[in-house]
Design an enzyme around this catalytic site. Structure first.
Site, short mmCIF file in Angstrom:
data_model
loop_
_atom_site.label_atom_id
_atom_site.label_comp_id
_atom_site.label_asym_id
_atom_site.label_seq_id
_atom_site.Cartn_x
_atom_site.Cartn_y
_atom_site.Cartn_z
CD GLU A 1 35.99 18.77 64.62
OE1 GLU A 1 35.38 19.39 65.51
OE2 GLU A 1 37.23 18.73 64.56
CD GLN B 1 38.85 24.33 62.70
OE1 GLN B 1 39.78 24.50 61.92
NE2 GLN B 1 39.03 23.76 63.87
CG ASP C 1 44.33 23.67 68.42
OD1 ASP C 1 45.26 22.87 68.61
OD2 ASP C 1 43.45 23.47 67.55
CD GLU D 1 40.46 25.51 69.90
OE1 GLU D 1 39.46 25.16 70.56
OE2 GLU D 1 41.03 24.77 69.10
CE LYS E 1 43.10 19.75 68.31
NZ LYS E 1 43.30 20.73 67.20
NE ARG F 1 44.04 17.40 65.60
CZ ARG F 1 45.22 17.91 65.29
NH1 ARG F 1 46.30 17.47 65.92
NH2 ARG F 1 45.35 18.87 64.39
CB SER F 2 38.73 17.54 61.85
OG SER F 2 40.01 17.55 61.27
#
Ligand code: PGA
Ligand code: ZN
Length: 434
Positions: A209, A167, A316, A289, A341, A370-371
């Site tokens: 992002e 990602q 995460d 991550e 988050k 966040r995205s």
């Protein structure tokens, strides 16, 4: 204005605004007796952990079912009535009130988007009432630590139509001496990565992002391109600028099976671990991550035993900013760093409790966006105010990302000679888990 009631909440209002993917989200405003006002907007994820707090969406035909009119109504109705008259600067009591009012384990009734908007707006109003910036209100005179930025260069996974499996291909700057210098170095690497993609005829804009669209044939090609970009920017890979990954393995792994779509490969947990160990030997990777899926605590622990002394292992989806899950993971020796988050929990206090639990267990931390984001910069203040030491907000492009990097630059400048930079030492490595 002096007096006991200066920070009493007098006005709460929510409205629907729009995020960086053009989707509806919740903004709240809180005003105190003294007239101090705070405002905050809630972000939204795309590759979410299943144990995150629930964000209330309307369903139905409008806006793909993603409208937030119900969450807005919760704030303007029940929540406003409940918090009216409370002290904006008693965050713990305010958040407890929201938790009790919701009365579910995961904010399913009021919506974490409703509760977090109020929780954050109240913190802003309290800081304004005290006449100090939010980071200082949260952390007092000790809030002087600027975070190491983790900046995305290539997007991937759920943020780029699964063009590649991994990602986030990111950089950190262990050699930088200040936040401003880390950002300046990152700007160079990001620019060279764009030029490199252009030279290959592979420029197709950016992912959710802001990272360059990942036109690669294998996941490893992205790692090679990242190292090449660091070198073209004239930095020493590993020493000055190093690589951080978010594998986000829950997106392609379940029940111990991992399917790398790009490479048409099926791996079990140990296969994934071997693959990542090999990458860590070959490339200057300092942080990974979610190397395994959220349902693979065992694999996470094995991965942490294999690499945790050398590499930051970040949870995460595994931890979803939950103090309870953090303690469970710590007991198993899974991960050594927590991603924080606030919208995974729905209040600032619960997010802070997770950070406190993490610290107690010897974990490092990263405050993360966040995205789906907006111009809101609250998380930058959390990173500095709570002294977390690292900040991840996406790439070096798009206004909703740059708003955060730029806010951190302002804070560093304002702190002047008192500013400290997290530097290489902050990249969490926990020998206890090795
Ligand atoms: P999300 O992804 O905001 O889409 O959930 C961010 C991350 O996985 O760190
Ligand atoms: Zn992640």
């Amino acid at each position: 204005m002096k007096g006991v009631n200066a920070t009493e909440i007098r006005f709460v209002h929510a409205r629907r605004v729009w995020d960086s993917r053009g989707r509806p989200t919740v903004e709240a405003e809180v005003r105190t007796t003294s007239g101090a006002t705070g405002r905050a907007i809630v972000p939204a994820g795309a590759s979410k952990g299943t144990r995150e707090a629930i964000e209330l969406r309307d369903g139905g035909p409008a806006h793909g079912g993603l409208d937030v009119q119900r969450a807005v109504a919760q704030v303007n109705g029940e929540i406003a009535r409940a918090v009216m008259g409370m002290a904006a600067d008693d965050q713990a009591a305010l958040d407890e009130c929201l938790i009790e009012l919701d009365a579910t384990p995961n904010k399913a009734r009021l919506g974490a988007n409703a509760t977090l908007a109020v929780s954050m707006a109240a913190a802003h109003a309290a800081a304004a009432a005290h006449g100090v910036p939010l980071y200082q209100y949260l952390g007092g005179p000790d809030a002087t630590l600027l975070p190491m930025p983790q900046v995305q260069v290539f997007g991937g996974g759920a943020h780029a139509g699964r063009r590649v499996d991994i990602q986030d291909f990111m950089v950190v700057c262990p050699g930088a001496k200040s936040f401003a210098q880390a950002i300046e170095w990152t700007a160079e690497v990001y620019r060279h990565a764009g030029a490199l993609m252009q030279a290959r005829g592979a420029t197709f804009g950016v992912a959710d992002e802001g990272g360059w669209w990942p036109v690669f044939n294998t996941n490893e090609q992205a790692l090679e391109a990242l190292v090449a970009s660091i070198e073209r920017a004239r930095f020493v890979p590993g020493d000055q600028v190093a690589i951080a990954l978010d594998v986000a393995a829950s997106e392609f792994g379940k029940a111990g099976r991992y399917t790398l779509g790009l490479e048409r490969r099926d791996l079990d947990s140990d296969g994934m671990i071997e693959l990542l160990v090999r990458w860590c030997e070959k490339y200057p990777i300092v942080s990974i991550e979610d190397p395994l899926a959220e349902d693979d605590l065992d694999g996470f622990a094995r991965f942490t035993r294999a690499l945790g002394a050398k590499v930051q292992v970040v949870g995460d989806d595994l931890l979803v900013s939950s103090p309870t899950l953090l303690r469970q993971a710590a007991a198993e020796g899974a991960a050594n760093t927590v991603l924080l988050k606030p919208n995974q929990r729905g209040t600032l206090s619960e997010t802070l409790q997770c950070w406190q639990a993490a610290r107690g267990a010897g974990y490092a931390g990263i405050v993360s966006a966040r995205s789906g984001e907006t111009e809101d910069t609250t998380i930058v203040h959390l990173a500095v105010g709570w002294g977390v030491g690292q900040l991840k907000v996406g790439a070096f492009a798009r206004g909703e990302r740059m708003a955060k990097w730029n806010e951190a630059l302002r804070i560093e400048e304002r702190l002047g000679a008192r500013a400290r930079f997290a530097g290489a030492a902050v990249l969490g490595r926990n020998p206890a888990h090795a």
